[in-house]
Design a protein around this motif. Structure first.
Motif, PDB file in Angstrom:
ATOM      1  N   PHE A  18     -12.166 -38.813 -16.256  1.00  0.00           N
ATOM      2  CA  PHE A  18     -12.393 -40.317 -16.084  1.00  0.00           C
ATOM      3  C   PHE A  18     -12.159 -40.966 -17.167  1.00  0.00           C
ATOM      4  N   THR A  73      -6.799 -40.125 -11.835  1.00  0.00           N
ATOM      5  CA  THR A  73      -7.949 -40.328 -11.093  1.00  0.00           C
ATOM      6  C   THR A  73      -7.968 -39.200 -10.098  1.00  0.00           C
ATOM      7  N   TRP A 102     -10.986 -36.635  -9.828  1.00  0.00           N
ATOM      8  CA  TRP A 102     -11.969 -36.737  -8.644  1.00  0.00           C
ATOM      9  C   TRP A 102     -12.033 -35.483  -8.152  1.00  0.00           C
ATOM     10  N   TRP A 139     -18.760 -40.156  -8.693  1.00  0.00           N
ATOM     11  CA  TRP A 139     -18.116 -39.598  -7.434  1.00  0.00           C
ATOM     12  C   TRP A 139     -17.839 -40.838  -6.461  1.00  0.00           C
ATOM     13  N   GLY A 168     -15.657 -43.633  -7.910  1.00  0.00           N
ATOM     14  CA  GLY A 168     -14.321 -42.951  -8.043  1.00  0.00           C
ATOM     15  C   GLY A 168     -13.542 -42.850  -6.334  1.00  0.00           C
ATOM     16  N   VAL A 171     -13.306 -48.824 -12.150  1.00  0.00           N
ATOM     17  CA  VAL A 171     -12.651 -47.972 -13.118  1.00  0.00           C
ATOM     18  C   VAL A 171     -13.836 -47.989 -14.352  1.00  0.00           C
ATOM     19  N   THR A 214     -17.139 -46.478 -13.106  1.00  0.00           N
ATOM     20  CA  THR A 214     -17.105 -44.868 -12.958  1.00  0.00           C
ATOM     21  C   THR A 214     -17.118 -44.236 -14.160  1.00  0.00           C
TER      22      THR A 214
END
Lengths: 745, 190, 165
Positions: free
Chosen positions: A201, A229, A233, A270, A273, A297, A300
């Motif tokens: 990330f 991503t 993820w 999570w 995301g 973003v 996260t």
């Protein structure tokens, strides 16, 4: 010697990372592309350097160099070689190096890509990635040196990077050995997966920062990083699932998820995301929600860093937490820096990120995606408050409180139910029912009222939602949910009716055969609804292909998915989520347990299973400093003999002074089927005889579907994320033409 | 896309929103920072004056006829505060020695031993006390009030407080011998 | 006379009640509570020295002792609420799975729903401002080129068929 070498290389890689930051910054200031190129090469150099250092560490681990403090802490002579290698990430110092190693790998990968179209991003991506890397390396070099030796001084034995005065190197006979809980295969893969997720990330974040700094407000950074991503993820999701499996297999409490603060710290990124993966689709197609995606973003990444900090600094206490560590204040500084800088940048560029947003109706595709985001953010809010509140309480009132599973379950379950319903209408949203004409025959105020009701009821009775079914608020809630579903069904009636009938019939069937629990029934209704709608979507598409292309079913199916990976990969993920939901509902709502002491030959019964105690044996394994006690039980379903299980209890002798010095491990014996798991734990036994033992037996219905679902999930994400460069560019171009006819790009 | 941007209204984040966001962020950082600081402090350091506290003793235990004991009552004496629990195995290693040393010094009246039972069950605690024949004042600290004051990091832990109520020495983990306790006491006694 | 009778009856009733109570207590004391009965309560309590571990599954010696304490209390005829209260009084609120609804702890119950509702409100307001009924000024050309659902498979096929020709 090897240790000095490893440490030296680590220092060199830190210097290289710092150089890369400086060179990139200078390159920007002086507009010098050779400098930037030099920064890029420095960045590329870090990975081989850290790899060499890591190899040195592995060499020390494998060859029992106990004079190295870290080796002494995590290995012992009796451990097999593969465990000695994986002990690399079994302790704070080693796992920090592991983290840096992954970080530099990702950073190198991203700097290797073609940068022709995005030259201006390059230096900033390098700066962000290298600062992060330099930070983690500094922690290794200064605070948690994995190569530090044990030195004997007049004051005692302690680990030092450099030999203190009047000291000799101290080499213990044997190491302490890896924490027994960490010797399970699930634990060997779980941390690397989580770290992979966390670390990857960093890349979208670095691009987001680059976009903010350069002020390039198009969605180029999103196009570059969306696959990153997805992979990030995937790793994060898989890390979470593996952690759950590990808990189920090793921790011996009959569950997989305990809403522990550290679990939640990994769950929070999570959530954001996942929200990002959804909302980014709208930005790609329509160029909307730029500000929102930027927030997601940054959030996260902030949650990744913040969560890691909470876990590793000892701020949160939990089964997972690392012991108090000197990295705390330094790490805290980095967290503060990250949060403050990214927030400041975001506020600075906020106006440029503004995009004209337009939508057709409250039920358009965009609106549904936003609702999805709202729900994920709501779960995040709950998790965040739950994690932070104990700190607030401790500081404000001095009272420690537990915010535990009951609280999380009643808080989040209505939100999860609504997310499931959104999944049910997700495929429908792309079918044009969002267009104005189809909704024109609706009485909007009535619809609004119907929809507002469940929200209101949820707000008022949110505690009772899961546990007071049967009393009047429960009835109201059930009514409200039914109303809401009815309203949405009415809106989507043309497309959903078949699935709804199917779901209703299944629910009625379950009511008479399986359960009368309203929550479970609502859950199963939603699961069937989602499955039916999604599978029908697949079915229709495959049929259409078959008709138009004269392909057979399998080929049509494969090509369908192949041609539109992200969409159908996404649907596969939805299906897998529903399978997982079956498992979660099963174990959460219908878990049965019993415990009792039985003599050899006697049996315990539970839910149709009979567990007969046959034998027990206890033995020491001195080299591993462990005492094993293993029981043999025969299991029967009715009269049918199913086999034997071997629940075990391992007691580790430990010289460490902890709050609970003898923490035994209960390894369950588990008999698994699609219907349920029979999960047998050895709790206690009469010493020195096989006369009696106490067993705790769980029957965990449907839990296997959780693991089956997670395998399907894996497949779904791989399909969605599989690199497919050519097609991506092609469709991107086609879309650009189709959607932005006036755009120059 | 660029065109859309050009036509979009360029509105910044309103000042009130900025103030709220920054306040929240700083608040969060302060909260976490303070907690981190607290966690990192470790147990109370020697040289600190220990604030007063009162411990209610177990039934059957008393100090000078009272069933409660306060640190302030013990001024002028060396106070040895031992944190233990019945479920703590290492505690058993030192329990006998503590009682032995206590028996030697009790009559002098210059030393007071005080056992603090950290988060425990009373029946088991009594069994433990009986097993080792411990007769110096002992009381439960189930709600961790006293242990939090000392910021104990585990059990057993022993704190030596001098005649003026100032902490002189902390022993983390069990004593290896009775002599270790005697030596420390003799250092502090006149 | 009548008064005496009434007193006698009252005494008799009292004796009966007390005997009943005594018998009940004796019965409760007579049988050892089963592990399942103990676990049913232990499940709702959290280990006071570990972090976030329910008492029924916590494997440490300390927790075993607490389970025995619960068994003892059950045997003494304590109710579930009494036992829970005993644990809260002795070890603090952290033994409960969720913060008790008092004082500052209300934050945990009120803040998330408030934030969620605020979020929903903001989103609703924003969405309402974004909705443009098929706008005239956008022009017919644009509204045709930006249909919401273009990328369904039918158009894909057409596109593909075109390519193959």
């Amino acid at each position: 010697m090897i240790a000095d070498f490893g440490y030296g290389i680590l220092v060199v890689s830190l210097v290289v990372a710092l150089y890369s930051v400086a060179a990139a910054a200078m390159g920007v200031i002086n507009k010098s592309s050779p400098l930037i190129e030099s920064a890029r090469r420095a960045m590329l150099l870090t990975w081989p350097l850290i790899s060499i250092s890591a190899l040195a560490l592995i060499y020390l681990l494998v060859n029992n160099h106990y004079e190295i403090s870290f080796v002494y802490e995590v290995t012992s002579s009796s451990m097999p070689t593969y465990l000695k290698i994986t002990a690399w990430w079994g302790g704070q110092a080693g796992s920090l190096v592991f983290w840096s190693w992954l970080m530099s790998a990702f950073a190198s990968l991203v700097t290797l890509r073609k940068w022709d179209r995005d030259r201006e991003f390059l230096p900033y991506v390098i700066i962000v990635a290298s600062i992060t890397l330099a930070f983690f390396l500094t922690m290794s070099v200064v605070f948690e040196n994995p190569f530090a030796r044990l030195y004997q001084t007049p004051e005692g034995i302690a680990a030092h990077t450099f030999a203190p005065a009047n000291s000799v190197v101290f080499t213990p006979e044997d190491g302490r050995g890896l924490n027994p809980l960490l010797r399970h295969p699930g634990m060997i893969i779980h941390p690397p997966m989580l770290y992979l997720g966390f670390v990857s990330f960093v890349i979208p974040f670095a691009f987001a920062m680059a976009a903010l700094i350069t002020g390039r407000s198009d969605d180029r950074w999103i196009r570059i990083t969306r696959r990153w991503t997805l992979w990030a993820w995937l790793f994060l999701s898989f890390g979470l699932v593996l952690g759950g499996r590990w808990a189920y297999d090793v921790l011996g409490w009959g569950g997989y998820w305990g809403w522990d603060p550290v679990e939640i710290a990994a769950f929070m990124p999570w959530l954001t995301g996942t929200a990002f993966l959804h909302s980014v689709m709208i930005q790609e197609k329509r160029g909307q929600f730029k500000q929102w995606n930027m927030i997601l973003v940054i959030l996260t990444y902030a949650l990744v860093i913040f969560g890691t900090f909470l876990t590793r600094s000892g701020v949160l206490s939990s089964v997972h937490a690392f012991a108090n560590s000197p990295i705390g204040p330094f790490f805290m500084g980095f967290v503060a820096l990250t949060l403050i800088v990214s927030l400041a940048l975001l506020i600075w560029r906020w106006p440029e990120l503004n995009s004209e947003t337009e939508m057709k109706s409250m039920l358009s595709r965009e609106a549904l995606f936003l609702l999805n985001n709202l729900l994920f953010m709501s779960v995040l809010v709950i998790c965040f408050v739950g994690v932070i509140y104990p700190l607030v309480s401790e500081l404000a009132t001095g009272a420690k409180v537990t915010v535990g599973p009951p609280w999380y379950e009643f808080s989040t379950s209505p939100l999860f139910a609504m997310l499931m319903f959104l999944m049910a209408i997700a495929p429908l949203s792309s079918w044009g029912l969002s267009s104005q004409e189809k909704l024109s025959n609706l009485n909007k105020p009535v619809l609004g009222g119907i929809l507002a009701l469940p929200v209101l009821v949820f707000a008022i009775f949110w505690k009772q939602l899961t546990f007071m079914i049967g009393s009047w608020p429960g009835v109201v809630i059930a009514l409200a949910v039914i109303l809401a579903v009815a309203a949405l069904m009415y809106i989507f009636r043309k497309l959903i009716w078949l699935a709804a009938v199917l779901a209703a019939v299944s629910t009625v069937y379950l009511y008479f055969t399986y359960t009368q629990n309203i929550i479970a029934l609502i859950g199963f209704f939603l699961i069937v609804l989602v499955l039916a709608v999604t599978i029908r979507e697949f079915w229709r598409a495959v049929r259409a292909r078959q008709n138009s292309q004269q392909e057979n079913f399998a080929l049509a199916f494969a090509r369908l998915i192949g041609r539109n990976r992200r969409r159908y990969g996404g649907y596969i993920i939805h299906v897998s989520m529903m399978l997982m939901a079956v498992g979660i509902l099963g174990i959460e709502m219908f878990q049965k347990e019993t415990q009792g002491q039985v003599a050899a030959g006697e049996a315990l019964t539970i839910s149709g299973y009979t567990v007969k105690f046959e034998d027990i044996a206890s033995w020491n394994n001195p080299p591993e400093q462990v005492n094993y006690t293993r029981a043999v039980v025969g299991i029967y379903k009715g009269d049918q003999y199913l086999g034997q299980l071997y629940p075990r209890k391992d007691m580790y002798f430990s010289d460490r002074q902890m709050l609970n010095p003898t923490q035994p491990m209960s390894i369950p014996g588990n008999f698994s089927s699609f219907k349920d798991d029979l999960y047998v734990l050895l709790v206690d036994w009469e010493p020195a005889s096989a006369s009696g033992a106490t067993f705790k037996i769980y029957v965990n219905p449907l839990v296997n579907w959780l693991w089956i679902g997670s395998l399907l999930f894996f497949i779904g994400v791989v399909i969605a994320a599989w690199p497919d460069k050519e097609a991506e560019y092609a469709t991107a171009r086609v879309r650009n033409k189709a959607y932005q006819p006036s755009s120059a790009d | 896309m660029t065109e859309i941007n050009a036509t979009a209204p360029k509105r910044g984040v309103p000042l009130w929103a900025q103030v709220i966001i920054w306040t929240l962020l700083v608040g969060l950082l302060v909260l976490v920072g303070v907690t981190l600081n607290k966690r990192q402090q470790g147990s109370v350091r020697p040289g600190t004056e220990i604030p007063d506290f009162t411990l209610t003793l177990f039934d059957g235990y008393q100090y000078e006829g009272r069933s409660k004991i306060s640190l302030s009552d013990l001024r002028g004496k060396v106070v040895v505060i031992n944190f233990w629990a019945s479920w703590c195995k290492p505690c058993e290693q030192e329990a006998g020695e503590l009682q032995q040393v206590w028996a030697e010094y009790a009559d002098s009246g210059e030393v007071v031993f005080l056992g603090v039972d950290y988060v425990d069950t009373e029946p088991e605690a009594r069994v433990y006390l009986q097993k080792f024949g411990i007769d110096f004042p002992n009381g439960p600290d189930m709600g961790t009030k006293v242990s939090q004051m000392f910021r104990t990091t585990g059990v057993p832990e022993t704190y030596f407080i001098d005649q003026n109520g100032v902490l002189q020495y902390v022993k983390v983990g069990p004593f290896v011998s009775a002599d270790e306790i005697r030596n420390q006491l003799d250092k502090m006694l006149p | 006379m009548k008064k005496h009778l009434r007193i006698a009856l009252q005494v008799l009733a009292l004796v009966l009640i007390l005997t009943g109570v005594w018998a009940g207590v004796a019965a409760a004391q007579g049988s050892t509570p089963t592990d399942d009965e103990v676990n049913a309560i232990a499940k709702q309590l959290y280990c006071p020295v570990c972090e976030n571990t329910p008492l029924d599954v916590c494997p440490t010696e300390a927790c075993r002792q607490w389970r025995e304490l619960i068994r003892q209390q059950l045997a003494d005829g304590w109710s579930e609420d009494q036992i829970k209260q005993y644990f809260v009084d002795n070890y603090g609120a952290r033994v409960l799975g969720e913060p008790p609804r008092t004082g500052l702890n209300w934050v945990v119950y009120l803040l998330p729903p408030a934030l969620i509702l605020a979020g929903a409100f903001v989103l609703f307001r924003a969405m309402r401002s974004w909705i443009k009924p098929t706008s005239v000024e956008a022009g017919p050309a644009e509204s045709k080129t930006i249909p919401l659902v273009q990328d369904d498979y039918v158009s894909k096929f057409e596109e593909e068929l075109r390519k193959r020709k």
